[in-house]
Design a protein around this motif. Structure first.
Motif, PDB file in Angstrom:
ATOM      1  N   VAL A 124     -73.148  -8.051 -13.538  1.00 57.54           N
ATOM      2  CA  VAL A 124     -73.885  -7.075 -12.746  1.00 57.54           C
ATOM      3  C   VAL A 124     -74.320  -5.920 -13.643  1.00 57.54           C
ATOM      4  CG1 VAL A 124     -73.751  -5.456 -10.812  1.00 57.54           C
ATOM      5  CG2 VAL A 124     -72.616  -7.687 -10.666  1.00 57.54           C
ATOM      6  N   ALA A 125     -75.582  -5.514 -13.505  1.00 52.87           N
ATOM      7  CA  ALA A 125     -76.090  -4.380 -14.277  1.00 52.87           C
ATOM      8  C   ALA A 125     -77.091  -3.599 -13.450  1.00 52.87           C
ATOM      9  CB  ALA A 125     -76.743  -4.862 -15.573  1.00 52.87           C
ATOM     10  N   HIS A 126     -77.147  -2.302 -13.712  1.00 51.44           N
ATOM     11  CA  HIS A 126     -78.088  -1.419 -13.027  1.00 51.44           C
ATOM     12  C   HIS A 126     -78.803  -0.566 -14.081  1.00 51.44           C
ATOM     13  CE1 HIS A 126     -76.216  -2.320  -9.107  1.00 51.44           C
ATOM     14  NE2 HIS A 126     -75.065  -2.190  -9.735  1.00 51.44           N
ATOM     15  N   VAL A 127     -80.107  -0.763 -14.244  1.00 48.47           N
ATOM     16  CA  VAL A 127     -80.868   0.074 -15.170  1.00 48.47           C
ATOM     17  C   VAL A 127     -81.686   1.091 -14.380  1.00 48.47           C
ATOM     18  CG1 VAL A 127     -81.028  -1.751 -16.914  1.00 48.47           C
ATOM     19  CG2 VAL A 127     -82.874  -1.467 -15.239  1.00 48.47           C
ATOM     20  N   SER A 128     -82.022   2.177 -15.039  1.00 51.61           N
ATOM     21  CA  SER A 128     -82.866   3.188 -14.416  1.00 51.61           C
ATOM     22  C   SER A 128     -84.339   2.829 -14.599  1.00 51.61           C
ATOM     23  CB  SER A 128     -82.618   4.560 -15.046  1.00 51.61           C
ATOM     24  OG  SER A 128     -83.572   5.501 -14.562  1.00 51.61           O
ATOM     25  N   ARG A 261     -82.954   1.069 -25.297  1.00 46.78           N
ATOM     26  CA  ARG A 261     -81.500   1.253 -25.159  1.00 46.78           C
ATOM     27  C   ARG A 261     -81.106   1.342 -23.684  1.00 46.78           C
ATOM     28  NH1 ARG A 261     -83.622   4.443 -28.747  1.00 46.78           N
ATOM     29  NH2 ARG A 261     -83.378   6.385 -27.595  1.00 46.78           N
ATOM     30  N   ALA A 262     -81.920   0.715 -22.827  1.00 44.67           N
ATOM     31  CA  ALA A 262     -81.726   0.837 -21.377  1.00 44.67           C
ATOM     32  C   ALA A 262     -80.413   0.242 -20.895  1.00 44.67           C
ATOM     33  CB  ALA A 262     -82.888   0.176 -20.645  1.00 44.67           C
ATOM     34  N   LEU A 263     -79.843  -0.691 -21.663  1.00 42.95           N
ATOM     35  CA  LEU A 263     -78.612  -1.358 -21.234  1.00 42.95           C
ATOM     36  C   LEU A 263     -77.346  -0.715 -21.780  1.00 42.95           C
ATOM     37  CD1 LEU A 263     -79.673  -5.123 -21.584  1.00 42.95           C
ATOM     38  CD2 LEU A 263     -79.495  -3.770 -19.484  1.00 42.95           C
ATOM     39  N   ASP A 264     -77.484   0.391 -22.475  1.00 35.38           N
ATOM     40  CA  ASP A 264     -76.308   1.005 -23.119  1.00 35.38           C
ATOM     41  C   ASP A 264     -75.148   1.178 -22.153  1.00 35.38           C
ATOM     42  OD1 ASP A 264     -77.264   1.090 -25.667  1.00 35.38           O
ATOM     43  OD2 ASP A 264     -77.680   3.249 -25.693  1.00 35.38           O
ATOM     44  N   TYR A 265     -75.420   1.634 -20.949  1.00 36.95           N
ATOM     45  CA  TYR A 265     -74.358   1.898 -19.969  1.00 36.95           C
ATOM     46  C   TYR A 265     -74.621   1.192 -18.642  1.00 36.95           C
ATOM     47  CZ  TYR A 265     -73.710   5.579 -23.403  1.00 36.95           C
ATOM     48  OH  TYR A 265     -73.539   6.265 -24.590  1.00 36.95           O
ATOM     49  N   ALA A 266     -75.437   0.143 -18.672  1.00 39.86           N
ATOM     50  CA  ALA A 266     -75.902  -0.469 -17.429  1.00 39.86           C
ATOM     51  C   ALA A 266     -74.988  -1.561 -16.899  1.00 39.86           C
ATOM     52  CB  ALA A 266     -77.302  -1.049 -17.633  1.00 39.86           C
TER      53      ALA A 266
END
Length: 290
Positions: A124-128, A261-266
């Motif tokens: 599961v991931a959530h990007v802005s 770098r959108a997945l750094d904390y996603a």
């Protein structure tokens, strides 16, 4: 520094890039199925280029049936760094007339029948997507369009509808008068969301073909008129694309807006809970962080 590869996703009316050196149609396999078509690769002014016809050569995929996940995965897999979406659209603004280009910077997604994420159960991931397009890439597209003599508007909200039918007059007036949208099309969603998940810089160039159905003097969308305008837009779109390599250069630093770098904390799923089968499918789009 990263070697630049400019990828163009061509919509209605734009089916190739002229002038590519070493041009070759390449088949790319993805875990999400085949992309819309083979990808045309080559160089333009010494810069790597890739072109993917969104609807396939001969326009065989409807907006709903475009394999968006496969398309973005395939571009990422071959090394694309910057994705330029070129698509036809209707306009809700008098000043955004047929033949004009709009560098879109916002979207309202009204599509309902498309897979919109690479992630899900097992990872599961959530990007802005608060700012779903890359301003750096938008700057280059705006400059390229102006240099080509095209009337271009910087900034606009794109209403993504499911289609394939055009809007009713009531819908058109809602999108224009209540929601404040500027243009309407059928293909930029979920494309922009998927590009962000794949950490690709993405810019959307909407080529206006008509005034949708709100306009008192253009009460319905005439496909014959659209096709005629498409021919002119296609030529202008090609002129814009030809100017991009000189503006973007052979190498680029990290995106100043963080697109790459959108997945750094996603990703939220704990490492020990991640499904290996899902991770295998994410090797291209999320390999940097997995």
């Amino acid at each position: 520094m990263t070697e630049t590869m400019i990828a163009v996703i061509g919509g209605s009316g734009l089916y190739e890039i002229d002038g590519l050196q070493g041009a070759e149609w390449t088949t790319v396999e993805t875990p999400w199925g085949p992309p819309s078509d083979q990808i045309l690769t080559g160089t333009l002014d010494g810069i790597k280029m890739a072109f993917l016809p969104r609807h396939g050569r001969g326009h065989v995929h409807s907006p709903t049936e475009v394999p968006y996940r496969a398309n973005i995965d395939a571009l990422k897999r071959i090394g694309a760094t910057d994705v330029i979406s070129v698509s036809a659209c209707g306009s809700f603004r008098e000043e955004m007339a047929p033949g004009h280009f709009v560098v879109v910077d916002q979207f309202i997604d009204r599509t309902v029948a498309r897979e919109k994420s690479f992630f899900g159960t097992g990872c599961v991931a959530h990007v802005s997507v608060a700012h779903p397009t890359c301003p750096r890439l938008g700057d280059a597209c705006e400059t390229a369009a102006r240099d080509a003599g095209i009337t271009v508007h910087r900034g606009g909200t794109y209403l993504a509808m499911e289609g394939p039918q055009f809007s009713s007059m009531a819908e058109s007036k809602l999108y224009r008068e209540v929601w404040g949208c500027d243009v309407i099309g059928m293909t930029n969603m979920p494309e922009a969301k998927l590009a962000r998940e794949a950490e690709l810089c993405y810019a959307s160039i909407a080529m206006v073909t008509d005034f949708d159905s709100w306009h008192p003097e253009h009460g319905s969308v005439d496909i014959t008129a659209i096709i005629a305008t498409l021919q002119g837009n296609s030529s202008n779109g090609a002129e814009m694309v030809r100017r991009l390599p000189a503006l973007l250069g052979a190498e680029r630093a990290d995106c100043p807006h963080g697109c790459d770098r959108a997945l750094d904390y996603a990703i939220l799923t704990a490492p020990e809970k991640r499904d290996p089968a899902v991770l295998a499918k994410l090797d291209a789009v999320a390999g940097r962080v997995l």
